[in-house]
Design a protein around this motif. Sequence first.
Motif, PDB file in Angstrom:
ATOM      1  N   ASP A 182      26.521  55.661  43.800  1.00 45.86           N
ATOM      2  CA  ASP A 182      26.155  54.866  42.627  1.00 45.86           C
ATOM      3  C   ASP A 182      27.264  53.903  42.209  1.00 45.86           C
ATOM      4  O   ASP A 182      27.017  52.962  41.444  1.00 45.86           O
ATOM      5  CB  ASP A 182      25.821  55.783  41.443  1.00 45.86           C
ATOM      6  CG  ASP A 182      24.575  56.620  41.698  1.00 45.86           C
ATOM      7  OD1 ASP A 182      23.737  56.174  42.502  1.00 45.86           O
ATOM      8  OD2 ASP A 182      24.452  57.688  41.087  1.00 45.86           O
ATOM      9  N   TYR A 183      28.444  54.119  42.690  1.00 45.96           N
ATOM     10  CA  TYR A 183      29.593  53.303  42.283  1.00 45.96           C
ATOM     11  C   TYR A 183      29.658  52.019  43.116  1.00 45.96           C
ATOM     12  O   TYR A 183      29.577  52.075  44.358  1.00 45.96           O
ATOM     13  CB  TYR A 183      30.899  54.084  42.435  1.00 45.96           C
ATOM     14  CG  TYR A 183      31.078  55.144  41.378  1.00 45.96           C
ATOM     15  CD1 TYR A 183      31.890  54.927  40.276  1.00 45.96           C
ATOM     16  CD2 TYR A 183      30.421  56.372  41.497  1.00 45.96           C
ATOM     17  CE1 TYR A 183      32.057  55.911  39.302  1.00 45.96           C
ATOM     18  CE2 TYR A 183      30.573  57.358  40.538  1.00 45.96           C
ATOM     19  CZ  TYR A 183      31.390  57.118  39.431  1.00 45.96           C
ATOM     20  OH  TYR A 183      31.543  58.073  38.469  1.00 45.96           O
ATOM     21  N   THR A 184      29.789  50.917  42.463  1.00 44.81           N
ATOM     22  CA  THR A 184      29.902  49.627  43.148  1.00 44.81           C
ATOM     23  C   THR A 184      31.229  49.566  43.893  1.00 44.81           C
ATOM     24  O   THR A 184      32.302  49.737  43.292  1.00 44.81           O
ATOM     25  CB  THR A 184      29.834  48.466  42.135  1.00 44.81           C
ATOM     26  OG1 THR A 184      28.599  48.542  41.437  1.00 44.81           O
ATOM     27  CG2 THR A 184      29.943  47.116  42.831  1.00 44.81           C
ATOM     28  N   GLN A 185      31.116  49.399  45.210  1.00 46.96           N
ATOM     29  CA  GLN A 185      32.281  49.400  46.095  1.00 46.96           C
ATOM     30  C   GLN A 185      33.093  50.679  45.929  1.00 46.96           C
ATOM     31  O   GLN A 185      34.307  50.699  46.165  1.00 46.96           O
ATOM     32  CB  GLN A 185      33.168  48.172  45.833  1.00 46.96           C
ATOM     33  CG  GLN A 185      32.492  46.854  46.163  1.00 46.96           C
ATOM     34  CD  GLN A 185      33.405  45.656  45.966  1.00 46.96           C
ATOM     35  OE1 GLN A 185      34.635  45.789  45.917  1.00 46.96           O
ATOM     36  NE2 GLN A 185      32.803  44.484  45.859  1.00 46.96           N
ATOM     37  N   GLY A 186      32.403  51.750  45.500  1.00 49.79           N
ATOM     38  CA  GLY A 186      33.074  53.039  45.327  1.00 49.79           C
ATOM     39  C   GLY A 186      34.033  53.074  44.159  1.00 49.79           C
ATOM     40  O   GLY A 186      34.762  54.065  43.998  1.00 49.79           O
ATOM     41  N   LYS A 187      34.015  52.039  43.294  1.00 48.96           N
ATOM     42  CA  LYS A 187      35.015  51.938  42.229  1.00 48.96           C
ATOM     43  C   LYS A 187      34.452  52.015  40.818  1.00 48.96           C
ATOM     44  O   LYS A 187      35.004  52.700  39.957  1.00 48.96           O
ATOM     45  CB  LYS A 187      35.775  50.614  42.374  1.00 48.96           C
ATOM     46  CG  LYS A 187      36.732  50.538  43.548  1.00 48.96           C
ATOM     47  CD  LYS A 187      37.942  51.436  43.319  1.00 48.96           C
ATOM     48  CE  LYS A 187      38.970  51.292  44.435  1.00 48.96           C
ATOM     49  NZ  LYS A 187      40.120  52.212  44.238  1.00 48.96           N
ATOM     50  N   LEU A 188      33.392  51.256  40.535  1.00 48.84           N
ATOM     51  CA  LEU A 188      32.918  51.127  39.159  1.00 48.84           C
ATOM     52  C   LEU A 188      31.463  51.555  39.020  1.00 48.84           C
ATOM     53  O   LEU A 188      30.636  51.313  39.904  1.00 48.84           O
ATOM     54  CB  LEU A 188      33.056  49.685  38.682  1.00 48.84           C
ATOM     55  CG  LEU A 188      34.470  49.122  38.502  1.00 48.84           C
ATOM     56  CD1 LEU A 188      34.390  47.690  37.987  1.00 48.84           C
ATOM     57  CD2 LEU A 188      35.296  49.983  37.555  1.00 48.84           C
ATOM     58  N   LEU A 189      31.173  52.162  37.839  1.00 47.42           N
ATOM     59  CA  LEU A 189      29.812  52.560  37.509  1.00 47.42           C
ATOM     60  C   LEU A 189      29.557  52.200  36.054  1.00 47.42           C
ATOM     61  O   LEU A 189      30.322  52.596  35.162  1.00 47.42           O
ATOM     62  CB  LEU A 189      29.608  54.065  37.727  1.00 47.42           C
ATOM     63  CG  LEU A 189      28.234  54.628  37.325  1.00 47.42           C
ATOM     64  CD1 LEU A 189      27.138  54.020  38.190  1.00 47.42           C
ATOM     65  CD2 LEU A 189      28.227  56.158  37.442  1.00 47.42           C
ATOM     66  N   LEU A 190      28.509  51.432  35.821  1.00 54.71           N
ATOM     67  CA  LEU A 190      28.141  51.033  34.468  1.00 54.71           C
ATOM     68  C   LEU A 190      26.975  51.899  34.009  1.00 54.71           C
ATOM     69  O   LEU A 190      25.941  51.965  34.683  1.00 54.71           O
ATOM     70  CB  LEU A 190      27.752  49.553  34.450  1.00 54.71           C
ATOM     71  CG  LEU A 190      27.403  48.934  33.092  1.00 54.71           C
ATOM     72  CD1 LEU A 190      28.557  49.042  32.113  1.00 54.71           C
ATOM     73  CD2 LEU A 190      27.011  47.465  33.281  1.00 54.71           C
ATOM     74  N   PHE A 240      29.062  68.756  36.357  1.00 51.50           N
ATOM     75  CA  PHE A 240      28.050  67.687  36.279  1.00 51.50           C
ATOM     76  C   PHE A 240      27.917  67.061  37.665  1.00 51.50           C
ATOM     77  O   PHE A 240      28.912  66.859  38.370  1.00 51.50           O
ATOM     78  CB  PHE A 240      28.453  66.596  35.280  1.00 51.50           C
ATOM     79  CG  PHE A 240      28.661  67.106  33.882  1.00 51.50           C
ATOM     80  CD1 PHE A 240      27.598  67.203  33.002  1.00 51.50           C
ATOM     81  CD2 PHE A 240      29.925  67.490  33.461  1.00 51.50           C
ATOM     82  CE1 PHE A 240      27.796  67.672  31.717  1.00 51.50           C
ATOM     83  CE2 PHE A 240      30.124  67.961  32.174  1.00 51.50           C
ATOM     84  CZ  PHE A 240      29.057  68.054  31.286  1.00 51.50           C
ATOM     85  N   ASP A 241      26.685  66.780  38.027  1.00 48.66           N
ATOM     86  CA  ASP A 241      26.460  66.133  39.321  1.00 48.66           C
ATOM     87  C   ASP A 241      26.867  64.659  39.243  1.00 48.66           C
ATOM     88  O   ASP A 241      26.671  63.984  38.227  1.00 48.66           O
ATOM     89  CB  ASP A 241      24.989  66.226  39.717  1.00 48.66           C
ATOM     90  CG  ASP A 241      24.589  67.667  40.044  1.00 48.66           C
ATOM     91  OD1 ASP A 241      25.476  68.433  40.465  1.00 48.66           O
ATOM     92  OD2 ASP A 241      23.394  67.994  39.855  1.00 48.66           O
ATOM     93  N   VAL A 242      27.419  64.155  40.323  1.00 51.99           N
ATOM     94  CA  VAL A 242      27.797  62.745  40.418  1.00 51.99           C
ATOM     95  C   VAL A 242      27.585  62.295  41.862  1.00 51.99           C
ATOM     96  O   VAL A 242      27.832  63.060  42.797  1.00 51.99           O
ATOM     97  CB  VAL A 242      29.268  62.519  39.985  1.00 51.99           C
ATOM     98  CG1 VAL A 242      30.240  63.302  40.875  1.00 51.99           C
ATOM     99  CG2 VAL A 242      29.614  61.042  40.006  1.00 51.99           C
ATOM    100  N   ASP A 243      27.118  61.078  42.028  1.00 52.54           N
ATOM    101  CA  ASP A 243      26.856  60.540  43.374  1.00 52.54           C
ATOM    102  C   ASP A 243      27.765  59.325  43.591  1.00 52.54           C
ATOM    103  O   ASP A 243      27.657  58.309  42.885  1.00 52.54           O
ATOM    104  CB  ASP A 243      25.400  60.138  43.509  1.00 52.54           C
ATOM    105  CG  ASP A 243      25.018  59.816  44.963  1.00 52.54           C
ATOM    106  OD1 ASP A 243      25.951  59.692  45.787  1.00 52.54           O
ATOM    107  OD2 ASP A 243      23.815  59.681  45.245  1.00 52.54           O
ATOM    108  N   GLY A 244      28.647  59.414  44.546  1.00 52.49           N
ATOM    109  CA  GLY A 244      29.585  58.330  44.823  1.00 52.49           C
ATOM    110  C   GLY A 244      28.901  57.047  45.248  1.00 52.49           C
ATOM    111  O   GLY A 244      29.466  55.947  45.119  1.00 52.49           O
TER     112      GLY A 244
END
Length: 516
Positions: A118-126, A112-116
């Motif tokens: 998109d993560y807030t401060q590289g930590k969390l994704l909602l 699955f594709d994922v884009d770092g």
Amino acid sequence: MKNLEFPIWLFNAFVFFVIFISGLAFSYWKMESMLEQQTRNQLVQAAVRVEAILGHAKSASEKGAMYAGSTCTDSVLSALRAHVAAIPDVRSINLAKYNQIYCTTVYGSRHFDVDGKDYTQGKLLLLNGNELTPYRSLIVYRNLTSYGNSVLAGVDGYYLYNILKLIDSKSHFYIQVGNKFMSKDGIVITQLGVEKTISQDSSLYPFSIVADISQIYTFSTFLQHSWDSIALVVFFSVLTSFLMSRYVLYRKTLDARLHKAIKKAEISPWIQPIYDAENEQIAGGEILLRWLEPGKDYIAPDIFIKLAEENGTIKELTSICFINTAKELKEFSFAGYTPLIICFNVSAWHFKNKDILSLCDYFSRFVSPNLFRIVLEVTEREIITDSLETQEVIESLKERHIALSLDDFGTGNANYSYVKLFSPDYLKIDKMFTSGVENDRVCQYVISSIINLARKLGCAIIAEGVENETQKQMLRAMGVTHFQGYYFSIPVPLNEFKNMLEQTRAADDNAVQGYE
């Protein structure tokens, strides 16, 4: 009376309106502050609970970090799934390389594709959902390891929004990660669209708990939370406006009654004798006004004297004092004695013009200075300024041999500055100190200080409020020269004072004749 009612009614309505609005404003502010503080406490509690859940996700990612970069074999999947089963709240653990997930506990070895980014401060994704549960939100915790590898721990949104559901509040709460918000219904949105919010940032993870507090400011919320305060505000508004209207009406009525009493000569001078401390013989007295309305009780001087100073009738009352006292005392005829002192109370108003000089001159025309000497007692109710006009009046009084006394010395405005201004002949110790001379060391020190000052200035000292033998003896031993108080005599009408003097003179004459 009809003309009087409308202003009172208008004043009554104004007072009610001011107090009612002020009370409502205070109650509203109190309710708002209370609910806002309550909401802030709930924000803190919710943040702590979310941090605990994310702590599980962090733990899961750390457990999976040992497999970061490893091939997605059955043994790796088995180990990761064992961690998912053992750690609460965690839905999945995923291994990623750069921008692609290659191993997941849900799908196994799928990509699955994922884009770092998109993560807030590289930590969390909602997220609002994923392929596994497209209608169920989740939050992903990202643990970035080395060489582009990362471990992603997914937490079911149910555990998160259930925290928001358990908060009992008028406000709506949201979990914010970056520019996304999760509501208590588990829906993820990008804009709240609310007017006023407060938030609590997490100190451990890049998220916030946000509360929409718009409902705090509604009228229905105010009624619901502050009905008891509103009832009290209404009660006190009505009570205060009623009492104020009664007071204003009383003042208006008393003012009219005072003017009427002056015209009908219902206010008359009385006198409280002053005694020589050495031989306890009458040395004079203080003139006091008494107001007796027909068919009613006496009205306290503290009430009508203060009113007279405010409405300007103090000038007429002072004239009554001097004129009527002079008329009563002019019939006195005795010789061979030291002149008796007759003390009149004067205030700041009397030093603003020369009327007091005219009254003293009038008194001296009727009453011989060889029999009675005028003493003006300067009261402490209002400040007397050291102006040129005041100095001229004081100088003119001294030229007429009018004595000056500082009443209630040491209290109110009767302080040491008055000593310099008036160069008094008498200092009068207030009854507040006299009453405490037996047991209060502070009162004893104050009295001693006043007596020492009086001696240095060459002043006589009058102690007022003497009520028993012990006070008399102690004050005499301390150096008081004159006594005034109920122990010796209550205030009496002037004709009774004449009788007291005649009896005293007769007794003295008989004693002298018997001695001869």
